[in-house]
Motif scaffolding. Structure first.
Motif, PDB file in Angstrom:
ATOM      1  N   TRP A   1       7.705  77.140  81.876  1.00 24.37           N
ATOM      2  CA  TRP A   1       7.640  78.023  80.715  1.00 24.37           C
ATOM      3  C   TRP A   1       6.191  78.313  80.353  1.00 24.37           C
ATOM      4  O   TRP A   1       5.346  77.430  80.459  1.00 24.37           O
ATOM      5  CB  TRP A   1       8.335  77.364  79.525  1.00 24.37           C
ATOM      6  CG  TRP A   1       9.800  77.262  79.701  1.00 24.37           C
ATOM      7  CD1 TRP A   1      10.493  76.183  80.160  1.00 24.37           C
ATOM      8  CD2 TRP A   1      10.756  78.287  79.432  1.00 24.37           C
ATOM      9  NE1 TRP A   1      11.835  76.478  80.192  1.00 24.37           N
ATOM     10  CE2 TRP A   1      12.028  77.748  79.753  1.00 24.37           C
ATOM     11  CE3 TRP A   1      10.687  79.594  78.959  1.00 24.37           C
ATOM     12  CZ2 TRP A   1      13.199  78.482  79.616  1.00 24.37           C
ATOM     13  CZ3 TRP A   1      11.848  80.316  78.822  1.00 24.37           C
ATOM     14  CH2 TRP A   1      13.092  79.762  79.144  1.00 24.37           C
TER      15      TRP A   1
ATOM     16  N   CYS B   1       9.285  72.760  69.478  1.00 26.29           N
ATOM     17  CA  CYS B   1       9.282  72.013  70.736  1.00 26.29           C
ATOM     18  C   CYS B   1      10.060  70.716  70.555  1.00 26.29           C
ATOM     19  O   CYS B   1      10.013  70.099  69.496  1.00 26.29           O
ATOM     20  CB  CYS B   1       7.846  71.699  71.151  1.00 26.29           C
ATOM     21  SG  CYS B   1       7.706  70.800  72.703  1.00 26.29           S
ATOM     22  N   ILE B   2      10.782  70.320  71.603  1.00 23.87           N
ATOM     23  CA  ILE B   2      11.528  69.068  71.500  1.00 23.87           C
ATOM     24  C   ILE B   2      10.587  67.868  71.484  1.00 23.87           C
ATOM     25  O   ILE B   2      11.000  66.771  71.146  1.00 23.87           O
ATOM     26  CB  ILE B   2      12.536  68.931  72.654  1.00 23.87           C
ATOM     27  CG1 ILE B   2      11.809  69.043  73.984  1.00 23.87           C
ATOM     28  CG2 ILE B   2      13.633  69.967  72.579  1.00 23.87           C
ATOM     29  CD1 ILE B   2      12.039  67.860  74.819  1.00 23.87           C
TER      30      ILE B   2
ATOM     31  N   ALA C   1       4.199  70.549  73.056  1.00 24.82           N
ATOM     32  CA  ALA C   1       3.545  70.710  74.358  1.00 24.82           C
ATOM     33  C   ALA C   1       2.661  71.949  74.379  1.00 24.82           C
ATOM     34  O   ALA C   1       1.997  72.224  75.367  1.00 24.82           O
ATOM     35  CB  ALA C   1       4.580  70.792  75.470  1.00 24.82           C
TER      36      ALA C   1
ATOM     37  N   CYS D   1       4.467  69.215  78.857  1.00 27.17           N
ATOM     38  CA  CYS D   1       5.784  69.849  78.791  1.00 27.17           C
ATOM     39  C   CYS D   1       6.724  69.210  79.813  1.00 27.17           C
ATOM     40  O   CYS D   1       6.338  68.952  80.950  1.00 27.17           O
ATOM     41  CB  CYS D   1       5.626  71.331  79.094  1.00 27.17           C
ATOM     42  SG  CYS D   1       7.154  72.235  79.271  1.00 27.17           S
TER      43      CYS D   1
HETATM   44  S1  SF4 Z   1       8.767  70.486  76.210  1.00 22.66           S
HETATM   45 FE1  SF4 Z   1       8.107  72.442  77.095  1.00 22.66          FE
HETATM   46  S2  SF4 Z   1      10.000  73.486  77.676  1.00 22.66           S
HETATM   47 FE2  SF4 Z   1      10.567  71.820  76.271  1.00 22.66          FE
HETATM   48  S3  SF4 Z   1      10.599  72.791  74.247  1.00 22.66           S
HETATM   49 FE3  SF4 Z   1       8.524  71.949  74.511  1.00 22.66          FE
HETATM   50  S4  SF4 Z   1       7.331  73.643  75.382  1.00 22.66           S
HETATM   51 FE4  SF4 Z   1       9.487  74.184  75.608  1.00 22.66          FE
END
Ligand code: SF4
Ligand code: SF4
Ligand code: SF4
Ligand code: SF4
Lengths: 187, 438
Positions: A37, A54-55, A60, A147
């Motif tokens: 991404w 972001c998770i 990230a 990420c």
């Molecule tokens: S870890 Fe990367 S792919 Fe997942 S939400 Fe965050 S930026 Fe997006």
């Protein structure tokens, strides 16, 4: 019983064939690289969602400084709050909420700015400042070593500017006005 | 007059400079040698590693199939689960998993702009092929989601038959919706609501931890709740496994009806023997078949119709439709209030994109129109699924022995240990008999 086995065999074969067919049609549209991404810096509006959507915490997404594009300005729109009068490194003057940008004197009247990515939360405040008053050399990008490459990026779903894209892993940046490899500019 | 010229000259200069370098302030030429810091690159995960993952998948699938069909070893499957949990779960952090790959495959089929990576195709297709030959050995000890649930089974309770039957409808809904949303490039809902990926990454949104925690805690008592009542990939595997060439058996030779394995399966996947119960009354028979012949098409029709009517609701997940609604609502608010409203993030983002409202609204209505067909297909599919479930109830079953239900069984191998017949014993008996005759 035998009839049943026979029917099963027939169904199994046809299922195998359809799996093969599916694979075949998928292979027409494939490529051997992987996707990652990335933020299309041309589209990003620095809305601030990258911080929270972001998770991962912290996100990230970080700001990247493209020194090739930087004017090394004394009055940096990305470093100082707009109303700042004394151009000193006092925390109250800094736009960045986490003081993640360092300002180093080079020679009169030029200063170099560097990002401490460990502190950057990806809010994009500096990006907006540099876009408005400077060259736009600060840009938000997904940092791939952080990420985890979610199959569906959570920020991509939330991004109001539709700036998130899947890009081939061998071209993992999407800068604005900069190709990312050398000192060449594209406008 | 002179001043004006200077201004024009300056302006021209600015424009020229801008078009040449795209910069307001050109990069200075430093007098003392100044080395510019290098652009901090962040290279993605190496491509080779993606292929290593595929190889690990193939090896793990082969080992699982060997362990369960040839070796009949629950302990082997247990350790394989631990490995898969660590590798595919905690090391690889879950993405792209075979379950989520359903969506990538769908997106690739419906969207020529999306090139699907070969590794993703393989992650999707390999477990299906193995299942067609050996049963759901992918679920037994390769899938990290299955493994984490399998390892925490603590005190499984047996669910009522009708509860199970009702819950079994959920995967059909989940699968059809995820395909619908992937095909329309709206969202990847399987990934969004993956309950365990947060644990694998040790980082997630709070509600995801809540969801995952809920699954894990209930999973101690209702064994593998996600696998049985949610997993859309498990549904596909279930159907393929019914026609698999080989499948694990509880007993290595012939069942002696000792009933020791009867309650050994935590997933209620063991079918008990059933009497042959042939209905002889022709009238009853005909009535039954007629009913089915009528019921299934009408269920499909009702489902299709409802799905089509629900297209507006279904389309709400699509980001373009969401944005169009947001803008629409914003416009109404402005009209009503007459004074300036603070713009929200969505509106700002949209304005920056340079699209006109009209373009956005036409795009959204095209998508909503697409959801009519999509909703119809989803509804029809659900009708068919429910119809087939009903039909299944009235099919004659005849079974002599305790056998794992080929569709439901995860090939975990627990029941094997309950069977008193062991191959080793048999061989010893044969040897003894042979010695006695000498
Ligand atoms: S870890 Fe990367 S792919 Fe997942 S939400 Fe965050 S930026 Fe997006
Ligand atoms: S969510 Fe989108 S618009 Fe907002 S800061 Fe991130 S990339 Fe930019
Ligand atoms: S049912 Fe789904 S989640 Fe469970 S083991 Fe199988 S593929 Fe994995
Ligand atoms: S292997 Fe046996 S215990 Fe395990 S799921 Fe299948 S029937 Fe149940």
């Amino acid at each position: 019983m035998e009839r049943r086995e026979f029917v099963n065999k027939g169904i199994r074969l046809s299922l195998l064939l359809s799996l093969a067919g599916l694979t075949g049609s998928l292979l027409q549209n494939t490529f051997s690289d992987d996707y990652v991404w990335q933020i299309d810096a041309n589209k990003c509006t620095q809305c601030g969602r990258c911080v929270t959507s972001c998770i991962l915490t912290p996100s990230a997404v970080k700001v990247v400084h493209i020194h090739d594009m930087c004017g090394y300005c004394d009055l940096c729109g990305g470093y100082f709050k707009p109303e700042t009068k004394n151009l000193t490194t006092g925390a109250e003057n800094q736009l960045c909420p986490t003081n993640a940008i360092t300002r180093t004197y080079i020679e009169d009247p030029f200063f170099e700015y560097n990002i401490n990515e460990d502190l950057c939360i990806g809010c994009g405040k500096c990006v907006a400042g540099c876009d408005a008053f400077g060259n736009g050399s600060l840009q938000l990008q997904v940092r791939h070593e952080i990420c985890v490459n979610c199959n569906q990026c959570a920020i991509a779903t939330d991004c109001p500017a539709d700036a998130f894209k899947r890009v081939p892993a061998n071209k993992p940046n999407l800068f604005k006005g900069f190709s990312g490899e050398g000192a060449d500019f594209k406008t | 007059m002179n001043k004006l010229f200077i201004y024009i000259f300056l302006l021209l200069n600015l424009v020229l400079l801008n078009s040449v370098s795209g910069q307001r302030f050109p990069k200075p030429e430093f007098e003392k040698g100044h080395t510019q810091p290098e652009l901090h690159q962040s290279p993605p995960r190496m491509l080779v590693l993606e292929y290593v993952d595929v190889i690990v998948l193939i090896v793990a699938l082969s080992i699982a199939s060997y362990l369960i069909i040839k070796k009949r070893s629950r302990r082997g499957i247990f350790w394989l689960s631990v490995f898969s949990l660590l590798y595919f779960g905690f090391y690889r952090e879950g993405c792209v998993c075979s379950i989520g790959a359903i969506q990538n495959v769908t997106l690739a089929l419906f969207n020529p702009n999306y090139n699907i990576p070969i590794t993703t195709i393989l992650f999707f297709i390999l477990p299906l092929i193995y299942t067609l030959f050996y049963g759901r050995t992918f679920c037994s000890g390769v899938c990290p989601l299955g493994a984490i649930q399998d390892l925490i089974v603590f005190k499984p309770i047996e669910l009522k038959k009708w509860t199970q039957a009702v819950l079994r409808i959920i995967p059909y809904i989940y699968l059809s919706l995820s395909v619908l949303y992937a095909a329309t490039a709206s969202d990847f809902i399987i990934c969004k609501y993956d309950p365990f990926v947060g644990f694998f990454r040790l980082d997630a949104k709070f509600y995801m931890f809540l969801l995952g925690g809920g699954f894990l805690i209930s999973g101690m008592f209702i064994a593998r709740p996600y696998c049985r009542f949610f997993c859309p990939y498990g549904l596909i595997l279930n159907w393929l496994s019914r026609f698999s060439k080989y499948h694990m058996q509880i007993t290595p030779t012939t069942c002696i009806q000792c009933r020791l394995c009867e309650n050994s399966c935590p997933f209620d996947a063991i079918d008990k023997p059933e009497e042959l119960n042939i209905q002889t009354d022709k009238i009853v028979l005909i009535r039954k078949y007629l009913l089915l012949i009528l019921i299934i098409p009408s269920l499909i029709f009702i489902g299709g119709y409802t799905g089509r009517q629900m297209n507006n609701v279904l389309a709400k997940v699509n980001p373009t439709v969401q944005l169009a609604e947001e803008i629409f609502r914003y416009n109404i608010k402005i009209k009503n209030q007459k004074n300036k409203l603070p713009e929200n993030i969505e509106v700002e983002g949209f304005k920056a994109s340079g699209k006109t409202e009209k373009q956005l609204f036409t795009e959204a209505s095209v998508i909503i129109e697409k959801f009519k067909t999509g909703g119809m297909l989803v509804g029809g599919f659900l009708g068919l699924a429910i119809g087939l479930m009903l039909a299944n109830l009235s099919v004659y079953k005849y079974r002599k022995n305790y056998t794992p239900n080929k569709g439901e069984c995860f090939s975990c191998g627990r029941c094997i240990n309950f069977c008193p017949i062991k191959i080793e014993n048999n061989i010893k008996i044969i040897i003894k008999k042979y010695e006695a005759t000498q």
